[in-house]
Scaffold this motif. Structure first.
Motif, mmCIF file in Angstrom:
data_model
loop_
_atom_site.group_PDB
_atom_site.id
_atom_site.type_symbol
_atom_site.label_atom_id
_atom_site.label_comp_id
_atom_site.label_asym_id
_atom_site.label_seq_id
_atom_site.Cartn_x
_atom_site.Cartn_y
_atom_site.Cartn_z
ATOM 1 N N TYR A 128 4.517 -8.923 5.840
ATOM 2 C CA TYR A 128 4.621 -8.395 7.189
ATOM 3 C C TYR A 128 5.226 -6.989 7.125
ATOM 4 O O TYR A 128 5.685 -6.544 6.074
ATOM 5 N N ILE A 129 5.182 -6.293 8.257
ATOM 6 C CA ILE A 129 5.574 -4.889 8.376
ATOM 7 C C ILE A 129 4.594 -4.042 7.564
ATOM 8 O O ILE A 129 4.718 -3.892 6.357
ATOM 9 N N SER A 130 3.597 -3.491 8.246
ATOM 10 C CA SER A 130 2.481 -2.830 7.566
ATOM 11 C C SER A 130 2.793 -1.415 7.118
ATOM 12 O O SER A 130 2.240 -0.947 6.118
ATOM 13 N N GLU A 131 3.625 -0.702 7.856
ATOM 14 C CA GLU A 131 3.874 0.733 7.634
ATOM 15 C C GLU A 131 2.560 1.526 7.671
ATOM 16 O O GLU A 131 2.415 2.560 7.022
ATOM 17 N N LEU A 132 1.605 1.052 8.462
ATOM 18 C CA LEU A 132 0.279 1.654 8.464
ATOM 19 C C LEU A 132 0.292 3.080 9.018
ATOM 20 O O LEU A 132 -0.511 3.919 8.598
ATOM 21 N N ASP A 133 1.190 3.370 9.945
ATOM 22 C CA ASP A 133 1.257 4.740 10.457
ATOM 23 C C ASP A 133 1.704 5.706 9.370
ATOM 24 O O ASP A 133 1.192 6.833 9.262
ATOM 25 N N ARG A 134 2.630 5.284 8.526
ATOM 26 C CA ARG A 134 3.073 6.125 7.414
ATOM 27 C C ARG A 134 1.962 6.260 6.373
ATOM 28 O O ARG A 134 1.788 7.334 5.790
ATOM 29 N N LEU B 194 0.827 -1.196 0.000
ATOM 30 C CA LEU B 194 0.000 0.000 0.000
ATOM 31 C C LEU B 194 0.867 1.254 0.000
ATOM 32 O O LEU B 194 0.605 2.210 -0.748
ATOM 33 N N LEU B 195 1.937 1.267 0.808
ATOM 34 C CA LEU B 195 2.753 2.468 0.913
ATOM 35 C C LEU B 195 3.519 2.743 -0.383
ATOM 36 O O LEU B 195 3.573 3.880 -0.848
ATOM 37 N N ILE B 196 4.143 1.722 -0.981
ATOM 38 C CA ILE B 196 4.888 1.935 -2.223
ATOM 39 C C ILE B 196 3.954 2.374 -3.339
ATOM 40 O O ILE B 196 4.307 3.235 -4.162
ATOM 41 N N VAL C 119 -4.490 -4.880 6.090
ATOM 42 C CA VAL C 119 -3.382 -4.713 5.142
ATOM 43 C C VAL C 119 -2.787 -6.066 4.764
ATOM 44 O O VAL C 119 -2.571 -6.367 3.578
ATOM 45 N N HIS C 120 -2.533 -6.913 5.756
ATOM 46 C CA HIS C 120 -1.879 -8.185 5.475
ATOM 47 C C HIS C 120 -2.831 -9.192 4.820
ATOM 48 O O HIS C 120 -2.396 -10.013 3.993
ATOM 49 N N GLN C 121 -4.104 -9.149 5.161
ATOM 50 C CA GLN C 121 -5.056 -10.051 4.509
ATOM 51 C C GLN C 121 -5.150 -9.771 3.017
ATOM 52 O O GLN C 121 -5.381 -10.683 2.215
ATOM 53 N N ALA C 122 -4.937 -8.519 2.637
ATOM 54 C CA ALA C 122 -4.939 -8.153 1.216
ATOM 55 C C ALA C 122 -3.550 -8.280 0.592
ATOM 56 O O ALA C 122 -3.376 -7.926 -0.589
ATOM 57 N N MET C 123 -2.569 -8.776 1.334
ATOM 58 C CA MET C 123 -1.180 -8.935 0.871
ATOM 59 C C MET C 123 -0.578 -7.602 0.443
ATOM 60 O O MET C 123 0.148 -7.511 -0.551
ATOM 61 N N LEU C 124 -0.856 -6.562 1.238
ATOM 62 C CA LEU C 124 -0.388 -5.215 0.904
ATOM 63 C C LEU C 124 0.639 -4.690 1.901
ATOM 64 O O LEU C 124 0.923 -3.490 1.935
ATOM 65 N N GLY C 125 1.212 -5.589 2.737
ATOM 66 C CA GLY C 125 2.263 -5.178 3.654
ATOM 67 C C GLY C 125 3.532 -4.795 2.913
ATOM 68 O O GLY C 125 3.695 -5.037 1.714
ATOM 69 N N TYR D 126 11.760 -5.747 -8.628
ATOM 70 C CA TYR D 126 10.697 -5.279 -7.736
ATOM 71 C C TYR D 126 9.574 -6.315 -7.744
ATOM 72 O O TYR D 126 8.824 -6.421 -8.716
ATOM 73 N N PHE D 127 9.498 -7.078 -6.660
ATOM 74 C CA PHE D 127 8.654 -8.265 -6.639
ATOM 75 C C PHE D 127 7.268 -8.006 -6.071
ATOM 76 O O PHE D 127 7.083 -7.193 -5.165
ATOM 77 N N GLU D 128 6.313 -8.748 -6.603
ATOM 78 C CA GLU D 128 4.974 -8.903 -6.055
ATOM 79 C C GLU D 128 4.807 -10.383 -5.738
ATOM 80 O O GLU D 128 5.659 -11.202 -6.107
ATOM 81 N N ALA D 129 3.736 -10.752 -5.061
ATOM 82 C CA ALA D 129 3.570 -12.149 -4.645
ATOM 83 C C ALA D 129 3.681 -13.098 -5.835
ATOM 84 O O ALA D 129 4.371 -14.124 -5.770
ATOM 85 N N GLU D 130 3.013 -12.773 -6.924
ATOM 86 C CA GLU D 130 2.984 -13.669 -8.080
ATOM 87 C C GLU D 130 4.352 -13.769 -8.752
ATOM 88 O O GLU D 130 4.789 -14.866 -9.136
#
Length: 337
Positions: free
Chosen positions: A281-287, A239-241, A319-325, A258-262
């Protein structure tokens, strides 16, 4: 095993405590980037080379341009969908940055900061626990062992743990802690007995490799049949990137893929590894939440195709359930030949 235990977004005061070290590192990196660029922001003659897709070798001319930053052109391969930098710094320039430079000194200072080190040690315990859930303890090699957090966690769990690290100051730090680490750039000459590993760890390494498939092919020679490979890479689909684009500090010299899950799973399968576990992992949700709600909602919809009614109600678990960490973390097993 709780991956939230090392999420900086959930640690009040953590960002403020590390602000001086982070500022020094970003300034050093900016100066290192700028030294290789001309006035137009392009690489100086002889500083870089142009490559095709490192996964499938499809010509870069047929790829889609996603963004430009620091002289790099980030492309998405039309064939395998991997995102990669067309432009790569020549190895002699690149190696110097990691071995002895202002940027490497600033990076080491960040790593040994007590606040950062404590969080890294917590993550290292999590990584080793995940590995222990898959394989019987034996011999382990950590490539890019840095200041030894993973070596300490593995040793404490009962592994025979060895490390290879390019930064001599980081190696000296490990050796002072009684850890088995050598200075080198894998693949390099390893001490006697440093082979036939049951597990290899590569955290924040794969993205740095100009030819990741060739590297992984060589790595398998030091792994026993059925051995495990533990990988962490920045998540380009985070999400942050997605929100920050070229402003994000992961878009930088030294990060060539620059990798994604797939695409991470595809790369590992092409190298002869089967994926058994993959998460973010590592959400960076505060940022993330420091940005306007409209920007958060737009990025969320772009990535998930779902509307986000209240961005400030977004949770780390969402965030992590959507694989956006911020980081992709996976365990892969070497397939028997």
């Amino acid at each position: 095993m709780d991956k939230n235990s090392f999420d900086a977004a959930l640690k009040p005061g953590f960002r403020a405590a590390l602000a001086p070290s982070n500022t020094a590192l970003r300034q050093a990196e900016h100066e290192a980037f700028s030294s290789l660029l001309d006035e137009q922001g392009q690489f100086l003659p002889g500083a870089s080379f142009v490559r095709d897709c490192p996964r499938c070798q499809a010509p870069s001319a047929g790829a889609s341009l996603l963004l430009q930053a620091h002289g790099m052109h980030l492309l998405r391969c039309a064939q395998c969908r991997l995102v990669y930098s067309r432009d790569v710094i020549n190895s002699n320039f690149d190696r110097q940055r990691y071995q002895a430079s202002q940027a490497s000194d600033a990076n080491l200072a960040l790593k040994i900061d007590p606040h950062y080190a404590a969080l890294e040690q917590e993550k290292a315990r999590y990584v080793v626990q995940r590995l222990d859930s898959m394989v019987k303890r034996g011999k382990l090699l950590d490539i890019g062992s840095s200041t030894g957090a993973l070596l300490r966690a593995a040793k404490a769990a009962g592994w025979i743990a060895h490390g290879v690290e390019i930064n001599p100051a980081a190696v000296a730090y490990c050796q002072q802690q009684g850890l088995d680490a050598i200075c080198g750039e894998y693949p390099c000459l390893l001490p006697s007995g440093w082979t036939n590993y049951d597990a290899v760890l590569m955290l924040d390494v794969l993205e740095h490799l100009p030819d990741p498939l060739a590297f992984l092919a060589r790595l398998t020679q030091d792994m026993r049949p059925g051995a495990w490979l533990v990988v962490q890479v920045p998540n380009f689909r985070s999400l942050l990137i997605t929100m920050e684009g070229s402003r994000n500090n992961n878009i930088c010299h030294g990060h060539w893929s620059y990798f994604e899950a797939e695409t991470l799973t595809d790369m590992m399968q092409a190298a002869g590894f089967e994926m058994h576990f993959l998460e973010t992992y590592i959400s960076e949700l505060d940022r993330v939440k420091a940005y306007p709600d409209a920007e958060i909602a737009d990025a969320w919809q772009q990535l998930t195709h779902q509307r986000l009614a209240d961005p400030q109600a977004l949770t780390v678990d969402d965030v992590h359930q959507a694989m956006l960490g911020y980081k992709l973390f996976g365990l892969f097993q070497k397939v028997a030949a």
